[in-house]
Design a protein around this motif. Structure first.
Motif, PDB file in Angstrom:
ATOM      1  N   ARG A 218       0.824  -1.220   0.000  1.00 32.58           N
ATOM      2  CA  ARG A 218       0.000   0.000   0.000  1.00 32.58           C
ATOM      3  C   ARG A 218       0.854   1.265   0.000  1.00 32.58           C
ATOM      4  NH1 ARG A 218      -5.270   0.036   0.364  1.00 32.58           N
ATOM      5  NH2 ARG A 218      -6.389  -1.642   1.361  1.00 32.58           N
TER       6      ARG A 218
ATOM      7  N   GLN B 273       2.303   1.805  -3.329  1.00 31.25           N
ATOM      8  CA  GLN B 273       1.292   2.361  -4.236  1.00 31.25           C
ATOM      9  C   GLN B 273       1.146   3.867  -4.016  1.00 31.25           C
ATOM     10  OE1 GLN B 273      -1.996  -0.170  -3.160  1.00 31.25           O
ATOM     11  NE2 GLN B 273      -1.732  -1.457  -4.985  1.00 31.25           N
ATOM     12  N   ARG B 274       1.147   4.296  -2.764  1.00 29.32           N
ATOM     13  CA  ARG B 274       1.059   5.739  -2.474  1.00 29.32           C
ATOM     14  C   ARG B 274       2.281   6.470  -3.017  1.00 29.32           C
ATOM     15  NH1 ARG B 274      -0.808   4.193   2.647  1.00 29.32           N
ATOM     16  NH2 ARG B 274       1.181   4.755   3.593  1.00 29.32           N
TER      17      ARG B 274
ATOM     18  N   TYR C  96       0.456  -0.291 -10.507  1.00 29.76           N
ATOM     19  CA  TYR C  96       0.151   0.713  -9.487  1.00 29.76           C
ATOM     20  C   TYR C  96      -0.395   1.982 -10.135  1.00 29.76           C
ATOM     21  CZ  TYR C  96       2.858  -1.968  -5.968  1.00 29.76           C
ATOM     22  OH  TYR C  96       3.327  -2.912  -5.106  1.00 29.76           O
TER      23      TYR C  96
END
Length: 144
Positions: free
Chosen positions: A84, A87-88, A122
């Motif tokens: 996560r 991805q950010r 992503y």
């Protein structure tokens, strides 16, 4: 910020230098005296008088600098981040134009310890989420 030794003290002590230094450092640029300025440098004025020039970094150097800053921000090597967070990071980099730089995807993939295919996934995932969010907004507007 690096500065050539021949930059006059009037430039290094000028209030404009102190004002722009954090931004120039964050960009990976360099403050130079007017005598050392090249045609590609950005000349900055204070109260109508040219005071200093900023030498901007190459785009490829900027991406490396951004990646290093992200590593410092997260407090650990980028490959150790969870999915996560990676991805950010990719969304942040996309918003900053990192993938418009030649070999940007490859550079980011290497820094994150993932494949190019994963970085593209992503990017696509983030684009799909934005599109779904916009679709929800449109439905809400139509319902009003």
């Amino acid at each position: 910020m690096t500065r050539p030794d021949d930059t006059p003290p009037s430039v290094t002590e000028h209030p404009l230098t102190h004002a722009v230094k954090p931004l120039v450092d964050a960009m990976g640029g360099e403050i130079v005296g007017l005598a050392q300025a090249d045609t590609d440098d950005v000349v900055l004025a204070w109260e109508g008088e040219d005071v200093l020039a900023v030498r901007l970094p190459l785009l490829s150097e900027s991406l490396d600098r951004i990646l290093a800053a992200l590593e410092r921000t997260h407090g650990k090597p980028l490959p150790e981040l969870d999915r996560r967070t990676k991805q950010r990071v990719v969304r942040n980099l996309e918003a900053r134009g990192a993938f418009s730089v030649r070999h940007g995807v490859e550079t980011v993939a290497g820094a994150l310890g993932v494949s190019r295919f994963t970085v593209y996934n992503y990017i696509n995932y983030a684009s799909e989420r934005r599109a779904r969010a916009r679709g929800g907004e449109e439905r809400t507007r139509r319902d009003d």
